[in-house]
Design an enzyme around this catalytic site. Sequence first.
Site, PDB file in Angstrom:
ATOM      1  N   SER A   1      26.033  45.943  40.529  1.00  0.00           N
ATOM      2  CA  SER A   1      26.270  45.351  41.842  1.00  0.00           C
ATOM      3  C   SER A   1      27.748  45.017  42.025  1.00  0.00           C
ATOM      4  CB  SER A   1      25.414  44.077  41.967  1.00  0.00           C
ATOM      5  OG  SER A   1      25.614  43.431  43.191  1.00  0.00           O
TER       6      SER A   1
ATOM      7  N   HIS B   1      32.545  41.409  49.228  1.00  0.00           N
ATOM      8  CA  HIS B   1      32.324  41.531  47.784  1.00  0.00           C
ATOM      9  C   HIS B   1      31.208  40.601  47.289  1.00  0.00           C
ATOM     10  CE1 HIS B   1      33.329  42.787  43.772  1.00  0.00           C
ATOM     11  NE2 HIS B   1      33.591  41.552  43.390  1.00  0.00           N
TER      12      HIS B   1
ATOM     13  N   HIS C   1      26.686  41.539  38.497  1.00  0.00           N
ATOM     14  CA  HIS C   1      27.507  41.655  39.704  1.00  0.00           C
ATOM     15  C   HIS C   1      28.980  41.569  39.333  1.00  0.00           C
ATOM     16  CE1 HIS C   1      28.439  41.457  43.997  1.00  0.00           C
ATOM     17  NE2 HIS C   1      29.366  40.569  43.664  1.00  0.00           N
ATOM     18  N   SER C   2      29.768  42.534  39.812  1.00  0.00           N
ATOM     19  CA  SER C   2      31.210  42.569  39.606  1.00  0.00           C
ATOM     20  C   SER C   2      31.549  42.574  38.110  1.00  0.00           C
ATOM     21  CB  SER C   2      31.874  41.401  40.352  1.00  0.00           C
ATOM     22  OG  SER C   2      33.259  41.600  40.478  1.00  0.00           O
ATOM     23  N   MET C   3      32.163  41.539  37.568  1.00  0.00           N
ATOM     24  CA  MET C   3      32.416  41.489  36.130  1.00  0.00           C
ATOM     25  C   MET C   3      31.109  41.661  35.352  1.00  0.00           C
ATOM     26  SD  MET C   3      33.793  38.260  33.879  1.00  0.00           S
ATOM     27  CE  MET C   3      33.420  38.139  32.136  1.00  0.00           C
TER      28      MET C   3
END
Length: 257
Positions: free
Chosen positions: A122, A230, A94-96
């Site tokens: 994600s 987010h 997810h994200s990073m």
Amino acid sequence: MKTIHQVNSWVTCPKPNPHASLRLFCFPYAGGSSLIFRTWVNSLPKSLEVCPVELPGRLTQMKSPPFTRMEPLVSAIAPILLPYLDKPFALFGHSMGALVSFELTRLLRREYDISPIHLFISGRRAPQIPDPDPPIHALSEPEFIEELRRLNGTPKAVLENAELMQLLIPILRADFAVLETYVYSPAPTLNVPITAFGGLQDSEVSSSELQAWQEQTNAVFSRQMFSGDHFFLHSAKSLLLQSLSQELNRITSEFKL
């Protein structure tokens, strides 16, 4: 005799499953730890072994300094994971964590000729799209905390706990440095199916930026959107895990795992 789960501080498996037909490695967002995924195993197929990856600077890796660049980070992760790649595996980030998963997939193919069976992305725009926001990792502490508040990923109680923030800020700065100094380099398109998850109210990642992940694979691509910002992986957790379960069941069925 020690198992790989007992001697490795990078890979945490809340419920080791030696009979699993598939391993799912999970990578957290900036500032996050393996705890994000600790209960996931209860909602995912029993044929799975869920293995959250602990990045340096947190929990079991508390004494190791966090990385500040993507390339050294994935170069460190790859050999650690190798003993676990003796059976089919998938990556979720997810994200990073999504960007780490992607670059790790490219490194595993390049250096070891190994690929995951599926890549779950994600809450992250496609890597070929430059970061539109100015970097925040080198801001003064008050400015940095204000940006964290705006991003809405750090609980208000944590932001207001000065002692806790002194522990978290170096990790967060390092993680944002990984993201903000990342430079995409073109490489052969992956032959790995990609599923991209996004939040309908995510101001950081638009649906078109999520859709652009399709350019990174020659295999099947799909995109699923959930209600939430987010951090929809928390607010829409049950729906996300339901969707993830369906996809993993389809994969195990398709590959007869």
